[in-house]
Design an enzyme around this catalytic site. Structure first.
Site, short mmCIF file in Angstrom:
data_model
loop_
_atom_site.label_atom_id
_atom_site.label_comp_id
_atom_site.label_asym_id
_atom_site.label_seq_id
_atom_site.Cartn_x
_atom_site.Cartn_y
_atom_site.Cartn_z
N TYR A 1 -3.04 11.35 6.76
CA TYR A 1 -3.07 9.87 7.16
C TYR A 1 -2.17 9.23 6.63
CZ TYR A 1 -4.51 5.08 7.07
OH TYR A 1 -4.24 3.76 7.12
N GLU B 1 -14.19 -0.86 6.23
CA GLU B 1 -13.55 -1.01 7.42
C GLU B 1 -14.45 -0.36 8.35
OE1 GLU B 1 -9.78 0.75 6.46
OE2 GLU B 1 -10.23 2.10 7.78
N TRP C 1 -11.77 12.23 8.50
CA TRP C 1 -10.01 11.88 8.53
C TRP C 1 -9.78 10.98 7.99
CZ3 TRP C 1 -7.59 7.97 11.07
CH2 TRP C 1 -6.18 8.04 11.18
N HIS D 1 -8.84 7.01 2.34
CA HIS D 1 -9.66 7.33 3.61
C HIS D 1 -10.57 8.05 3.85
CE1 HIS D 1 -8.51 6.93 7.98
NE2 HIS D 1 -8.01 5.81 7.72
N GLU E 1 -4.78 -7.28 4.64
CA GLU E 1 -3.93 -6.31 5.22
C GLU E 1 -3.14 -6.88 6.52
OE1 GLU E 1 -4.21 -1.62 6.92
OE2 GLU E 1 -6.07 -2.76 6.75
N ARG F 1 0.89 -1.17 0.03
CA ARG F 1 0.30 -0.15 0.05
C ARG F 1 1.06 1.34 0.05
NH1 ARG F 1 -4.09 2.25 4.73
NH2 ARG F 1 -1.96 3.12 5.37
N ASP G 1 -5.26 4.05 -0.14
CA ASP G 1 -6.23 4.27 1.02
C ASP G 1 -6.50 5.87 0.82
OD1 ASP G 1 -6.97 3.47 4.29
OD2 ASP G 1 -8.21 4.54 3.01
N GLU H 1 -9.00 2.40 -1.84
CA GLU H 1 -9.73 1.97 -0.71
C GLU H 1 -10.54 3.34 -0.25
OE1 GLU H 1 -8.79 0.94 3.90
OE2 GLU H 1 -7.26 0.41 2.25
N ARG I 1 -14.03 -4.90 2.88
CA ARG I 1 -12.75 -4.43 3.68
C ARG I 1 -13.01 -4.58 5.20
NH1 ARG I 1 -8.16 -3.58 4.56
NH2 ARG I 1 -8.04 -1.63 5.12
C1 CS2 Z 1 -6.70 2.59 7.80
C2 CS2 Z 1 -6.57 2.26 9.31
O1 CS2 Z 1 -5.75 0.41 7.58
C3 CS2 Z 1 -6.30 1.08 7.10
O2 CS2 Z 1 -6.76 0.86 5.97
O3 CS2 Z 1 -8.02 2.90 7.13
O4 CS2 Z 1 -5.28 2.27 9.57
C4 CS2 Z 1 -7.46 3.04 10.30
O5 CS2 Z 1 -7.16 4.22 10.00
C5 CS2 Z 1 -7.47 2.63 11.59
O6 CS2 Z 1 -7.80 1.27 11.64
C6 CS2 Z 1 -8.52 3.38 12.31
O7 CS2 Z 1 -8.34 3.07 13.54
MG MG Z 2 -8.38 2.04 5.35
#
Ligand code: CS2
Ligand code: MG
Length: 412
Positions: free
Chosen positions: A159, A272, A412, A222, A349, A147, A220, A246, A293
Site C-alpha cells: 500500500y 476512515e 489490505w 493501513h 489529508e 506522510r 499509515d 494511522e 480520520r
Molecule cells: C488511505 C487511503 O489515504 C489514506 O489514508 O488509507 O488511501 C485508502 O487506502 C483509500 O482511500 C481507499 O479507498
Molecule cells: Mg489511511
C-alpha cells in the site's frame, strides 16, 4: 426552497466519482459526494433508486429533518453505503443553504477559526533514495507535513508506494494516487507484518537524519497489525516523534486500542473506515485516539461529522479528515469548510486530483504555502460540468487485497 430535481452523476475522468446534484424550484444547485472506492455503483443505486425520489418536493432548508428522515426512516442504519448516500444529500443541502444565504459554507458552520488548514501530502518510495526524492518534491510543492510510506524488502507491491506497478488501464496514474486499479478483478498483493515491523523504524530514523526533527511526519499502517504488533510499532517509532500513526490495527474491535495505548505514546489516528458516531463511542470516551480520520463523504455528511467533532472536542481529540483522491473535489471542499470552522482542527489529508477531474469539477479550493482554504464563493465553491462528466463513463475498478505467504487473506 423546494427540491425539484435530484440527479446521480457517475463519471470516471481519472477515477470513478459519484455525485448527487440537487436542483431547487428557484434554480439553485447543491452538490454532494457519494464516492465509495471500489463500490461506487452500490451508492449510486441507493441514491438513484431509493433516495432521490423521496427528495422531490421536500423543503431543502430542513437539513436536520432530512438527515433523520433518511437515517431513522431508512430503518437499516449505518454502514459505508448508507452513510455515503446520506452524506451526499446532507452536503448538497448545506451547499444550497449557503448559496441561498449568499455565503461560503464555513460561515454557516460558525465562521473561520483559522486562516487556513495545515495539509499533509503522500511521500513514498520503494527504497530510501526514492523516498527522499518524494519528500523533497512534496516540500517543493509547499507541503509542511508529510506522510511517509515505504516499500518493504521481500514484498512485491504494498500500500501507498507511488512506483508500484499498476494495471494496463491505469498506466501513467501513480499507484498511491489511485490504488483502485481499473480491471475486471482486484489485484492480489502480498504482506508480511514481521518484515514490515523490522523495516519501518529504520526508515523513520533515516528520514529524521535527512530532514531534521521539526517536519511533521505521518505514517499509515493501513489496518494490518494485531494490537500487540501495533503497540510494538508505536513504541519503536517513539524516538522519531511522529505526528501520528494511522490505522495501526483494525478498529472494528474498538477496545483493542486499549492495549496499544497502554504501551505507546505515539499519537494514534483512526476512522476512515468508520461511518458513524457510534463507531467512535469507545475510542473517543476512553481517549484511545488523538485524531478522527473520517471523511465527510463516508460519515453521514457535515451534519454528522460536525457532531462527532463536537463529541471529540470534549476529550481533546482533533480532526485529521480523510482526503485521498477517492474523495471527490466536492467531498474535499466539504471537509475544508468544516475543518475551517471547527475549533478542534488537527490536520487535513490532501492528494491533488488529476487534470481531467479538475476539468469536470470547477473549484475555488486553494492550497497555498502548505495551507488549504475552501474559498469565499457562496456555498461549497464547487461546480460540476455535466457534459464534461459525460465524456468519462464509469469504469470497473477494484482496490487490491492481501494474501500472506501461506495464502491467508489479510487486511489490505
Ligand atoms: C488511505 C487511503 O489515504 C489514506 O489514508 O488509507 O488511501 C485508502 O487506502 C483509500 O482511500 C481507499 O479507498
Ligand atoms: Mg489511511
Amino acid at each position: 426552497m423546494k427540491i425539484e430535481r435530484a440527479e446521480v452523476i457517475v463519471t470516471s475522468p481519472d477515477r470513478n466519482f459519484v455525485t448527487l446534484k440537487v436542483t431547487t424550484d428557484d434554480g439553485l444547485v447543491g452538490l454532494g459526494d457519494a464516492t465509495l472506492n471500489g463500490r461506487e455503483l452500490a451508492v449510486a443505486s441507493y441514491l438513484a433508486d431509493h433516495v432521490a425520489p423521496l427528495l422531490i418536493g421536500r423543503d431543502a432548508h430542513r437539513i436536520e429533518d432530512t438527515w433523520q428522515f433518511l437515517y431513522r426512516g431508512g430503518y437499516w442504519r449505518r454502514g459505508p453505503v448508507t452513510m455515503a448516500a446520506i452524506s451526499a444529500v446532507d452536503v448538497a443541502l448545506w451547499d444550497l443553504k449557503a448559496k441561498a444565504a449568499n455565503l461560503p459554507l464555513y460561515q454557516l458552520l460558525g465562521g473561520a477559526s483559522r486562516t487556513g488548514l495545515l495539509a499533509y501530502g503522500h511521500a513514498s518510495g520503494r527504497d530510501l533514495p526514492e523516498l527522499f526524492d518524494s519528500v523533497r518534491s512534496h516540500l517543493e510543492q509547499g507541503y509542511r507535513a508529510i506522510r511517509i510510506q515505504t516499500g518493504v524488502p521481500g514484498l512485491r507491491a504494498i500500500y501507498g508506494i507511488a512506483s508500484n506497478p499498476t494495471s494496463e488501464a491505469n498506466k501513467g496514474v501513480r499507484y498511491d494516487h489511485e490504488p483502485a486499479q481499473r480491471a475486471a478483478r482486484p489485484a492480489e498483493e502480498d504482506w508480511d507484518s514481521r518484515a514490515y515491523l523490522r523495516h519501518v523504524p529504520g526508515v523513520f530514523e533515516a528520514v529524521r537524519n535527512e530532514f531534521g526533527p521539526e517536519l511533521p511526519l505521518l505514517h499509515d499502517a493501513h489496518h494490518r497489525l494485531t494490537p500487540t504488533q501495533a503497540a510494538q510499532l508505536g513504541k519503536a517509532l517513539e524516538p522519531y516523534d511522529l505526528f501520528w500513526l494511522e490505522d495501526c490495527t483494525p478498529a472494528e474491535n474498538q477496545e483493542s486500542l486499549r492495549f496499544v495505548r497502554q504501551h505507546t505514546t505515539t499519537p494514534l489516528a483512526i476512522g476512515e473506515v468508520l461511518n458513524s458516531i457510534w463507531d467512535y463511542q469507545t475510542i473517543i470516551t476512553e481517549r484511545l485516539i488523538d485524531y478522527v480520520r473520517s471523511a465527510v463523504t463516508h460519515t453521514g455528511g457535515i451534519t454528522h461529522l460536525k457532531r462527532i467533532m463536537e463529541f471529540a472536542a470534549l476529550y481533546q481529540i482533533k480532526s485529521g479528515f480523510h482526503g485521498p483522491t477517492d474523495v471527490s473535489p466536492v467531498g474535499m471542499a466539504a471537509a475544508a469548510h468544516l475543518g475551517l470552522a471547527i475549533h478542534n482542527f488537527g490536520i487535513q489529508e490532501y492528494m491533488k486530483h488529476g487534470a481531467r477531474t479538475d476539468a469536470v469539477f470547477g473549484q475555488t479550493f486553494r492550497f497555498t504555502d502548505g495551507l488549504i482554504h475552501p474559498g469565499d464563493e457562496p456555498g461549497l465553491g464547487v461546480s460540476l460540468d455535466v457534459d464534461e462528466a459525460g465524456r468519462y463513463p464509469y469504469q470497473t475498478a477494484y482496490l487490491p487485497y492481501n494474501r500472506l505467504a501461506d495464502g491467508t487473506v489479510h487486511d489490505w
